[in-house]
Write a protein that holds these residues in place. Structure first.
Motif, PDB file in Angstrom:
ATOM      1  N   ARG A 134      22.034  26.569 -12.333  1.00  0.00           N
ATOM      2  CA  ARG A 134      20.829  26.073 -12.995  1.00  0.00           C
ATOM      3  C   ARG A 134      20.332  27.005 -14.091  1.00  0.00           C
ATOM      4  O   ARG A 134      19.784  26.555 -15.089  1.00  0.00           O
ATOM      5  CB  ARG A 134      19.712  25.881 -11.962  1.00  0.00           C
ATOM      6  CG  ARG A 134      19.794  24.579 -11.187  1.00  0.00           C
ATOM      7  CD  ARG A 134      19.181  23.430 -11.999  1.00  0.00           C
ATOM      8  NE  ARG A 134      19.466  22.154 -11.423  1.00  0.00           N
ATOM      9  CZ  ARG A 134      18.756  21.585 -10.437  1.00  0.00           C
ATOM     10  NH1 ARG A 134      17.756  22.255  -9.896  1.00  0.00           N
ATOM     11  NH2 ARG A 134      19.070  20.401  -9.992  1.00  0.00           N
ATOM     12  N   SER A 135      20.509  28.292 -13.909  1.00  0.00           N
ATOM     13  CA  SER A 135      19.781  29.222 -14.769  1.00  0.00           C
ATOM     14  C   SER A 135      20.623  30.285 -15.446  1.00  0.00           C
ATOM     15  O   SER A 135      20.076  31.250 -15.967  1.00  0.00           O
ATOM     16  CB  SER A 135      18.680  29.908 -13.944  1.00  0.00           C
ATOM     17  OG  SER A 135      17.857  28.954 -13.332  1.00  0.00           O
ATOM     18  N   THR A 136      21.933  30.148 -15.441  1.00  0.00           N
ATOM     19  CA  THR A 136      22.778  31.080 -16.186  1.00  0.00           C
ATOM     20  C   THR A 136      23.765  30.289 -17.039  1.00  0.00           C
ATOM     21  O   THR A 136      23.916  29.079 -16.867  1.00  0.00           O
ATOM     22  CB  THR A 136      23.588  32.008 -15.252  1.00  0.00           C
ATOM     23  OG1 THR A 136      24.674  31.276 -14.666  1.00  0.00           O
ATOM     24  CG2 THR A 136      22.713  32.590 -14.154  1.00  0.00           C
TER      25      THR A 136
ATOM     26  N   SER B  37      13.525  36.097 -17.217  1.00  0.00           N
ATOM     27  CA  SER B  37      13.448  34.713 -17.675  1.00  0.00           C
ATOM     28  C   SER B  37      14.573  33.870 -17.085  1.00  0.00           C
ATOM     29  O   SER B  37      14.440  32.661 -16.893  1.00  0.00           O
ATOM     30  CB  SER B  37      13.492  34.654 -19.205  1.00  0.00           C
ATOM     31  OG  SER B  37      14.706  35.230 -19.687  1.00  0.00           O
ATOM     32  N   LEU B  38      15.694  34.516 -16.767  1.00  0.00           N
ATOM     33  CA  LEU B  38      16.782  33.903 -16.003  1.00  0.00           C
ATOM     34  C   LEU B  38      16.887  34.625 -14.673  1.00  0.00           C
ATOM     35  O   LEU B  38      16.522  35.794 -14.571  1.00  0.00           O
ATOM     36  CB  LEU B  38      18.111  34.010 -16.768  1.00  0.00           C
ATOM     37  CG  LEU B  38      18.197  33.259 -18.096  1.00  0.00           C
ATOM     38  CD1 LEU B  38      19.538  33.557 -18.763  1.00  0.00           C
ATOM     39  CD2 LEU B  38      18.019  31.757 -17.894  1.00  0.00           C
TER      40      LEU B  38
ATOM     41  N   LYS C 104       8.940  32.314 -13.831  1.00  0.00           N
ATOM     42  CA  LYS C 104       8.902  31.034 -14.540  1.00  0.00           C
ATOM     43  C   LYS C 104       7.798  31.004 -15.601  1.00  0.00           C
ATOM     44  O   LYS C 104       8.018  30.620 -16.744  1.00  0.00           O
ATOM     45  CB  LYS C 104       8.660  29.900 -13.543  1.00  0.00           C
ATOM     46  CG  LYS C 104       9.759  29.723 -12.507  1.00  0.00           C
ATOM     47  CD  LYS C 104      10.880  28.902 -13.075  1.00  0.00           C
ATOM     48  CE  LYS C 104      11.765  28.355 -11.977  1.00  0.00           C
ATOM     49  NZ  LYS C 104      12.821  27.478 -12.511  1.00  0.00           N
TER      50      LYS C 104
ATOM     51  N   ARG D 163      24.513  20.970 -11.991  1.00  0.00           N
ATOM     52  CA  ARG D 163      24.073  21.648 -13.213  1.00  0.00           C
ATOM     53  C   ARG D 163      23.405  20.674 -14.181  1.00  0.00           C
ATOM     54  O   ARG D 163      22.428  21.030 -14.859  1.00  0.00           O
ATOM     55  CB  ARG D 163      25.251  22.350 -13.893  1.00  0.00           C
ATOM     56  CG  ARG D 163      24.972  22.868 -15.292  1.00  0.00           C
ATOM     57  CD  ARG D 163      26.048  23.838 -15.742  1.00  0.00           C
ATOM     58  NE  ARG D 163      25.744  25.206 -15.323  1.00  0.00           N
ATOM     59  CZ  ARG D 163      26.548  26.242 -15.502  1.00  0.00           C
ATOM     60  NH1 ARG D 163      27.738  26.064 -16.074  1.00  0.00           N
ATOM     61  NH2 ARG D 163      26.176  27.451 -15.118  1.00  0.00           N
TER      62      ARG D 163
ATOM     63  N   GLN E  79      13.263  35.247 -10.433  1.00  0.00           N
ATOM     64  CA  GLN E  79      13.026  34.690 -11.762  1.00  0.00           C
ATOM     65  C   GLN E  79      11.540  34.466 -11.952  1.00  0.00           C
ATOM     66  O   GLN E  79      10.863  33.958 -11.056  1.00  0.00           O
ATOM     67  CB  GLN E  79      13.769  33.367 -11.948  1.00  0.00           C
ATOM     68  CG  GLN E  79      13.541  32.741 -13.325  1.00  0.00           C
ATOM     69  CD  GLN E  79      14.203  31.387 -13.484  1.00  0.00           C
ATOM     70  OE1 GLN E  79      14.575  30.754 -12.491  1.00  0.00           O
ATOM     71  NE2 GLN E  79      14.364  30.933 -14.711  1.00  0.00           N
TER      72      GLN E  79
END
Length: 282
Positions: free
Chosen positions: A243-245, A31-32, A77, A280, A75
């Motif tokens: 962006r994703s953590t 998911s991440l 999505k 970010r 990842q």
């Protein structure tokens, strides 16, 4: 088959893992963005999903095969409720530390440019059956699978994959000359070392070439400078983490071997036109 708990690290002293996603939990694992610690071969057996590999988005369906090279981010999505996978993954230590890399490097450009391939039903079944056989072999040899058998299985998958690339009309076939071989080798080196090494001299020494010859060759073949290639990996890595953590900017800077957050911020802005914080929040 027990539930897959995590996928960001292949266990220590393990050369191969394989399994089936029986309950649809692959989506939760990815998911991440997770950075692959080895070569992952992920075959969609039913349903559909949308995933990104190093920030590029792809659509998977039944018989789609995703190949994720070491250090690349994966990842998932979106995923349909019936989406399921079967997978095999090999440690990068196994691949980079043996003659197996010679089987890999020929197709590295294809893998980077086409990490997702839609297989025919017949070829998809071939991969599925082979992955199932590996799962059964690993289950029988719970203590230790002979390394020769692991090497052979990886070689077989690469051979299957090479035939797929050769027969796919959407993928241009290339005969590599010496300069192109140098470019291929450089890509492999950068993937392995970009987090810690940014100097042209380091890569030139590793490849037994002069810095000038390496730089000239890379520019001629790719149209990009060696610095551009290295920075693209660093920036893509940083963007994925921003962006994703939930890593702090300072943690991201340190993970990419920057001496401090200020230096990282200036480097990031030079290539993206914005600060890490602005990216970010964008």
């Amino acid at each position: 088959m027990k539930r897959i708990e995590k996928f960001d690290q292949i266990p220590a002293n393990t050369d191969i893992i394989a399994g089936i996603d029986l309950i649809g939990n692959i989506k939760q694992l990815f998911s991440l963005p997770l950075q692959a610690s080895g070569f992952i071969f992920l075959l969609c057996t039913r349903g559909t999903c949308t995933l990104t590999i190093h920030l590029t988005q792809y659509q998977l369906k039944e018989n789609s095969l995703a190949i994720v090279a070491p250090n690349m981010f994966l990842q998932i999505k979106e995923q349909s409720s019936d989406c399921r996978f079967i997978f095999v993954a090999y440690s990068k230590e196994l691949i980079y530390g043996s003659t197996l890399f010679s089987h890999t490097i020929e197709y590295t450009p294809y893998i980077f440019e086409h990490p997702v391939v839609d297989l025919s039903k017949k070829v998809g079944k071939l991969f599925h059956d082979y992955f199932m056989m590996l799962i059964r072999i690993l289950d029988l040899n719970k203590e230790e699978t002979p390394q020769q058998q692991i090497h052979l299985s990886y070689t077989q998958i690469i051979m299957f994959l090479s035939n797929v690339y050769k027969e796919n009309k959407n993928i241009t076939q290339v005969r590599y000359n010496r300069n192109q071989e140098i470019a291929k080798e450089l890509v492999r080196m950068v993937v392995q070392y970009y987090k810690t090494e940014r100097n042209i001299s380091f890569y030139a020494e590793k490849m037994h070439l002069s810095p000038q010859h390496l730089s000239t060759t890379i520019k001629k073949i790719t149209g990009k400078t060696l610095t551009d290639i290295i920075s693209s990996f660093i920036i893509h890595d940083a963007q994925a983490k921003l962006r994703s953590t939930e890593m702090t900017i300072q943690e991201i800077a340190y993970s990419l071997n920057f001496p401090d957050i200020s230096f990282f911020g200036k480097y990031f802005k030079r290539y993206t036109g914005m600060s890490p914080k602005q990216y970010r929040n964008s």
